[in-house]
Write an enzyme that holds these catalytic residues in place. Structure first.
Site, mmCIF file in Angstrom:
data_model
loop_
_atom_site.group_PDB
_atom_site.id
_atom_site.type_symbol
_atom_site.label_atom_id
_atom_site.label_comp_id
_atom_site.label_asym_id
_atom_site.label_seq_id
_atom_site.Cartn_x
_atom_site.Cartn_y
_atom_site.Cartn_z
ATOM 1 N N HIS A 90 -51.312 -17.344 34.598
ATOM 2 C CA HIS A 90 -51.852 -18.669 34.883
ATOM 3 C C HIS A 90 -53.226 -18.805 34.246
ATOM 4 C CE1 HIS A 90 -48.750 -19.976 37.615
ATOM 5 N NE2 HIS A 90 -48.881 -18.903 38.366
ATOM 6 N N GLY A 91 -53.547 -20.043 33.841
ATOM 7 C CA GLY A 91 -54.887 -20.303 33.336
ATOM 8 C C GLY A 91 -55.005 -20.099 31.828
ATOM 9 N N GLU A 137 -39.725 -17.830 43.223
ATOM 10 C CA GLU A 137 -40.344 -16.842 42.335
ATOM 11 C C GLU A 137 -40.069 -15.425 42.813
ATOM 12 O OE1 GLU A 137 -44.903 -15.679 41.181
ATOM 13 O OE2 GLU A 137 -44.301 -17.775 40.916
ATOM 14 N N ASN A 194 -43.750 -24.362 32.468
ATOM 15 C CA ASN A 194 -44.900 -24.996 33.117
ATOM 16 C C ASN A 194 -46.080 -24.986 32.152
ATOM 17 O OD1 ASN A 194 -43.116 -24.811 35.285
ATOM 18 N ND2 ASN A 194 -44.751 -24.389 36.739
ATOM 19 N N ASP A 238 -42.840 -20.699 46.964
ATOM 20 C CA ASP A 238 -43.373 -19.460 46.406
ATOM 21 C C ASP A 238 -43.737 -18.505 47.533
ATOM 22 O OD1 ASP A 238 -44.545 -17.430 45.058
ATOM 23 O OD2 ASP A 238 -46.126 -18.621 44.119
ATOM 24 N N GLY A 278 -47.284 -21.263 30.942
ATOM 25 C CA GLY A 278 -46.699 -21.559 29.638
ATOM 26 C C GLY A 278 -47.665 -22.089 28.600
ATOM 27 N N HIS A 332 -43.794 -19.682 34.045
ATOM 28 C CA HIS A 332 -45.097 -20.183 34.465
ATOM 29 C C HIS A 332 -46.149 -19.630 33.504
ATOM 30 C CE1 HIS A 332 -44.247 -21.872 38.599
ATOM 31 N NE2 HIS A 332 -43.069 -21.437 38.191
ATOM 32 N N ASP A 339 -45.006 -27.880 42.834
ATOM 33 C CA ASP A 339 -45.253 -26.601 42.187
ATOM 34 C C ASP A 339 -45.987 -25.655 43.140
ATOM 35 O OD1 ASP A 339 -45.289 -24.789 40.048
ATOM 36 O OD2 ASP A 339 -47.275 -25.441 39.405
ATOM 37 N N HIS A 340 -45.454 -24.447 43.300
ATOM 38 C CA HIS A 340 -46.070 -23.411 44.128
ATOM 39 C C HIS A 340 -46.309 -23.864 45.569
ATOM 40 C CE1 HIS A 340 -46.680 -20.199 41.187
ATOM 41 N NE2 HIS A 340 -46.936 -21.146 40.306
#
Length: 288
Positions: free
Chosen positions: A188-189, A133, A238, A103, A218, A216, A81-82
């Protein structure tokens, strides 16, 4: 059963559901995720985020993820991931990952394309799927996820980073990726305000690229929002921050009531809580 991301998402597209991608930076999280998937008889994606190398390096966690996938009784892809450079991508592929995300979305458009094309050429020769992405996922700054982009962006400016549907078509055609991570309002987060998702934009992206869309950030959406994005083309979701938070709060609660705690008991508490949280997510993602 170890499979590629492409295989999983082809079936998800046929069935109009999404496959959960779960970052697993600890053994407890891996066990919880795999047990949840096996109990529900659902496919999953075990992921290692490059940002989590600070917690446990890829060379340690990667082989563990691959082994769990190989022994699982359900289809499992193992995903980077990333990833931010070809060296990291090659390392994941050498370990046995069946999917990688490159990414380069923070780069200029043409440079992003060139970097992704290089990864696709390398990965596809080894039957490894590639996600890239376009647009930028913002971060709430909570949950340790802001390091994906090295900085957080104010929510009121987030629309400036959304994926353009027309450009998405050109990007996918030029790179030949297997899945596109698109920006349409998630972060994110941990969400500090209610997310404002651009469903129409998402639908246009999916219609234009004719490839699976990845969401992302998610965690933290409502069940209705999950189902809406799935019905508009999201095939990979994600999900990490809220499961990790649930595990932490379960451990905190255990410590507050247990007079003589042992560390191994904390790992059991965390694993069981993460498992139950992941089961809820998988059930929603099935879109039944």
């Amino acid at each position: 059963m170890l499979v590629t991301l492409k295989e999983l998402l082809i079936e998800a597209d046929k069935g109009n559901y999404a496959v959960g991608a779960f970052n697993c930076p600890t053994l407890e999280s891996v066990r919880g995720v795999v047990e949840a998937a096996e109990e529900l008889r659902a496919p999953i994606i075990l992921a290692h985020a490059e940002v989590h190398n600070a917690i446990i390096p890829l060379e340690i966690m990667g082989p563990i993820l691959v082994e769990f996938a190989q022994k699982a009784s359900v289809p499992v892809a193992v995903h980077l991931d990333h990833g931010t450079n070809l060296e990291m991508v090659k390392q994941a592929i050498d370990i046995g990952f069946t999917s990688v995300m490159i990414d380069a979305s923070h780069k200029g458009y043409e440079e992003n394309i060139q970097i992704v094309k290089e990864v696709v050429e390398y990965a596809h020769k080894q039957n490894v799927s590639v996600e890239a992405e376009l647009g930028m996922m913002t971060s709430s700054g909570l949950g340790g996820e802001e390091t994906y982009k090295e900085k957080s962006h104010a929510s009121e400016n987030a629309a400036n980073y959304y994926t353009d549907p027309s450009i998405a078509k050109d990007f996918v055609e030029k790179t030949n990726i297997d899945a596109l991570a698109a920006s349409f309002g998630t972060v994110h987060g941990i969400y500090v305000t209610k997310p404002n998702l651009d469903f129409d934009r998402l639908e246009r992206i999916y219609e234009n690229i004719q490839k699976p869309v990845v969401m992302h950030g998610g965690s933290g959406l409502s069940e209705e929002e999950y189902k809406t994005v799935i019905n508009r083309g999201v095939r990979k979701i994600n999900y990490y921050s809220y499961a990790a938070k649930a595990g932490a709060y379960a451990v905190k609660e255990y410590l507050e009531k247990e007079e003589n705690p042992f560390y191994h008991d904390l790992t059991v508490v965390a694993k069981e809580t993460i498992k139950q949280d992941i089961k809820k997510a998988i059930s929603i993602f099935s879109n039944k």
